[in-house]
Design an enzyme around this catalytic site. Structure first.
Site, PDB file in Angstrom:
ATOM      1  N   ARG A 401       0.811  -1.208   0.000  1.00 35.72           N
ATOM      2  CA  ARG A 401       0.000   0.000   0.000  1.00 35.72           C
ATOM      3  C   ARG A 401       0.850   1.267   0.000  1.00 35.72           C
ATOM      4  O   ARG A 401       1.763   1.420   0.790  1.00 35.72           O
ATOM      5  CB  ARG A 401      -0.928   0.009   1.218  1.00 35.72           C
ATOM      6  N   HIS A 431       4.850 -10.737   2.126  1.00 36.95           N
ATOM      7  CA  HIS A 431       5.463  -9.743   3.007  1.00 36.95           C
ATOM      8  C   HIS A 431       6.821 -10.221   3.506  1.00 36.95           C
ATOM      9  O   HIS A 431       7.509  -9.500   4.233  1.00 36.95           O
ATOM     10  CB  HIS A 431       4.513  -9.480   4.187  1.00 36.95           C
ATOM     11  N   ARG A 565       4.790  -2.066  19.341  1.00 33.50           N
ATOM     12  CA  ARG A 565       4.909  -0.647  19.012  1.00 33.50           C
ATOM     13  C   ARG A 565       3.561   0.023  18.770  1.00 33.50           C
ATOM     14  O   ARG A 565       3.298   1.110  19.247  1.00 33.50           O
ATOM     15  CB  ARG A 565       5.781  -0.481  17.766  1.00 33.50           C
ATOM     16  N   HIS A 592      10.774  -1.607  14.388  1.00 33.30           N
ATOM     17  CA  HIS A 592      10.205  -2.360  13.272  1.00 33.30           C
ATOM     18  C   HIS A 592      10.520  -3.849  13.335  1.00 33.30           C
ATOM     19  O   HIS A 592       9.935  -4.642  12.605  1.00 33.30           O
ATOM     20  CB  HIS A 592      10.733  -1.767  11.960  1.00 33.30           C
TER      21      HIS A 592
END
Length: 663
Positions: A401, A431, A565, A592
């Site tokens: 996206r 992914h 997170r 991340h």
């Protein structure tokens, strides 16, 4: 029995509030605080583009059929709670900006004209800039004259100007004037008082509207912005994939409104007129301030020589073994390497692809690319490899996206160079962050694998915390090859159910089962009176069965530590979660990495990879997590996680020092 879950959207908003709190923290340098305001605004824009359409749609369904709500569906009250939360945060945003940051800027000799109009002594400069530069970009649209509806661009800024012909002041007309996105939002102005003056482009246009509307009386001007639905279903695609995605990107900019942001001082009659013009519903009308798109604050000019306004320059350390090796691929054959970003330089990842491109013995290269850097050295290395006669196979996820256009651009370049491209699997995103290089050694092959927690993207590697594993482990690399063979089929996983992964955890195949089994093992150990612990670091926690398993583990006596997170749907303050430690880190870098540690009665198993614990990751994507077998590398990951669990405020500095020490 229903599993207690916290609403995902309210959880995400609490994360964005944590970003906002960084802007209020006096320990954060001044211009970094301003950047956190920018990040907060950018995040909120994406929320309205991606999540708000789903909330509005579910709300409409429940209005018609209250019994249609599922266990995880938001209630009709959720929309109001979400909007109330956003409004409170926006109010806090204004107080932080005007009450803290603008005065702090004044103390540093910086004046940002914010709602006060421009200083008269600067009029000549702003007039010259307007006449020579700005005026050519302006496209007034007379709404009261149009028979056809005007379609404002997504997230573009406009001034709604009310005017009357001179001599007939009662005959008001409404004109839309664009605030050009092609020009810088801020203009710096020299001033005799020695202050560093900054003006909004918006105010420069407002001050010079008489040049645009000669013969008219100008009454008022108000800033507006429409945010449009971006959640286009790109799962089911057929035919030419590139063409379909390009078409869908264009449609995204024409999506239905999900937020009409307007100046709260705008009169109700004008607001209603605009809502009708742009087909915005009542629950999509959101009051705001004089300025919108404050994500542009990331580009706020800074005086030269201003000290202490930014974080001290970070100097990533060199990975010594990789730096000392003449050939990285040879080093990987001898031992595993682990890179900790952004604390260490990204060079070894770039070398991995660059060496593979020119090594005469390398015959095959495989890689998954999810978000490609705009100036990607990695993509360029793959192009060179193909031009050098190597068989290069690249899986490009065209449904990443907001990065689809950039991915398409690179895809076309790679295809022209002879790279074999594999496009998105219908109904599924890939992914995983994996790469595999095969070199011929006589009649044999050696394999070098690369598995990361983040994208192969040298731009984000500078400020995303991630881990990258280089390995030649036979079991891992052979399973990576199996994964790439599967991806080339572009089939659904059930067609390849026979694939067996013993080392890798691969979503759609064994990931959910293996994670569940490892938690069950900790539960069994706790029930035997043995030490038992689960430590997980992820971006988002939402998948119901994993949350239920964590509740069960804690109730059995397993120690559970979580670093989450962003979205966290695990409900706190209830008996099921009592004793679960949850840390959220928002700091200089974007957390991340995904790391999973299972105590296993002292024989710890440590995994790292691409998968969050969300429905989409575990049920609708191809994700890969890899075991870290080297004891020293396992210890590094454990130490970093321990530092983050111990101190959520200064963890960045602690990890920087730790990485410098280990190398």
């Amino acid at each position: 029995m229903a599993i207690p879950l916290y609403n995902r959207d309210l959880s995400w908003l609490s994360f964005n509030h944590r970003v906002l709190q960084m802007a209020a923290d006096p320990q954060v340098p001044l211009y970094e605080r301003i950047k956190f305001l920018s990040i907060f605004s950018s995040n909120l824009d994406e929320f309205f583009r991606v999540r708000m359409p789903a909330i509005l749609a579910i709300n409409k369904v429940l209005e018609r059929d209250p019994d249609a709500a599922g266990e995880e569906s938001p209630t009709p009250e959720t929309l109001q709670e979400v909007m109330d939360t956003i409004n409170r945060q926006q109010e806090e945003y204004g107080k932080i900006f005007t009450g803290m940051l603008l005065p702090a800027m004044q103390q540093q000799g910086i004046t940002l004209f914010y709602g006060t109009g421009l200083a008269p002594e600067l009029a000549a400069r702003t007039r010259a800039y307007f006449q020579a530069t700005v005026q050519a970009w302006l496209l007034p649209v007379w709404l009261s004259h149009r028979h056809k509806k005007f379609f404002p661009e997504n997230n573009a800024l406009y001034l709604v100007v009310t005017v009357s012909p001179q001599g007939t002041p009662d005959k008001q007309e409404i004109v839309l004037v664009n605030i050009p996105s092609g020009l810088k939002r801020f203009l710096t102005l020299d001033a005799p008082d020695g202050q560093f003056h900054i003006a909004f482009l918006d105010d420069i246009i407002r001050a010079h509207l008489p040049y645009l509307f000669r013969g008219y009386i100008i009454h008022h001007s108000y800033c507006i912005k429409l945010t449009r639905n971006a959640e286009i279903d790109m799962d089911e695609m057929k035919g030419d994939v590139l063409e379909e995605v390009e078409t869908m990107i264009r449609k995204r900019e024409l999506g239905v409104p999900t937020r009409f942001l307007y100046d709260a001082s705008m009169p109700l009659s004008l607001r209603n007129f605009l809502a009708g013009q742009f087909e915005a519903a009542d629950n999509e009308m959101v009051p705001g301030g004089r300025y919108h798109n404050l994500k542009d604050l990331a580009d706020l000019p800074m005086p030269a020589g201003l000290s202490g306004a930014l974080y001290p320059k970070a100097r990533p350390v060199v990975q010594p073994e990789a730096a000392a090796a003449d050939y990285l691929l040879d080093l990987i054959q001898r031992k595993d390497l682990l890179l900790h970003l952004p604390y260490e330089q990204y060079d070894p990842v770039l070398r991995f692809f660059s060496e593979a491109a020119v090594d005469p013995d390398v015959e095959e290269i495989y890689v998954t690319l999810y978000r490609i850097a705009s100036g990607s050295q990695i993509a360029q290395a793959l192009i060179s490899a193909a031009q050098n006669g190597k068989a290069v196979t690249v899986f490009v996820e065209l449904k990443a996206r907001f990065d689809e256009a950039n991915n398409i651009r690179w895809s076309k370049k790679m295809k022209e160079a002879g790279v074999k491209l594999i496009y998105s699997i219908p109904g599924m995103k890939v992914h995983a962050k994996t790469a595999l290089v095969k070199r011929r050694r006589g009649y044999l092959w050696d394999y070098s694998g690369l598995i990361a927690t983040g994208n192969f993207n040298e731009s984000t590697a500078r400020f995303y915390t991630d881990h990258v594993l280089f390995t030649a482990h036979t079991g891992i690399t052979r399973e990576m090859e199996l994964l790439f063979l599967y991806l080339q089929s572009r089939e659904q996983p059930m067609a390849y159910h026979f694939l067996q992964f013993e080392h890798l955890l691969v979503a759609q195949f064994n990931m959910l089962t293996r994670f569940t089994d490892m938690i069950d093992r900790e539960i069994a150990n706790a029930q035997k009176g043995l030490p038992a612990k689960v430590t997980v670091k992820i971006n988002n926690l939402q998948e119901k069965s994993m949350i239920a398993k964590l509740y069960e583990a804690r109730q059995a006596g397993v120690e559970v530590d979580l670093i989450v997170r962003s979205i966290n749907c695990l409900q706190t303050g209830i008996p099921e979660s009592d004793g679960i430690r949850i840390v959220r880190i928002v700091d200089r870098y974007l957390e991340h990495a995904r790391v999973f540690i299972f105590h296993n009665n002292g024989h710890e198993e440590v995994y790292m990879g691409s998968a969050d614990w969300m429905n989409r990751n575990l049920h609708r994507r191809i994700e890969v997590c890899v075991p870290v077998y080297d004891a020293a590398l396992r210890q590094q990951l454990k130490d970093i996680i321990s530092l983050q669990l111990a101190d959520s405020h200064q963890a960045q500095q602690a990890i920087q020092a730790y990485v410098q020490n280990i190398v």
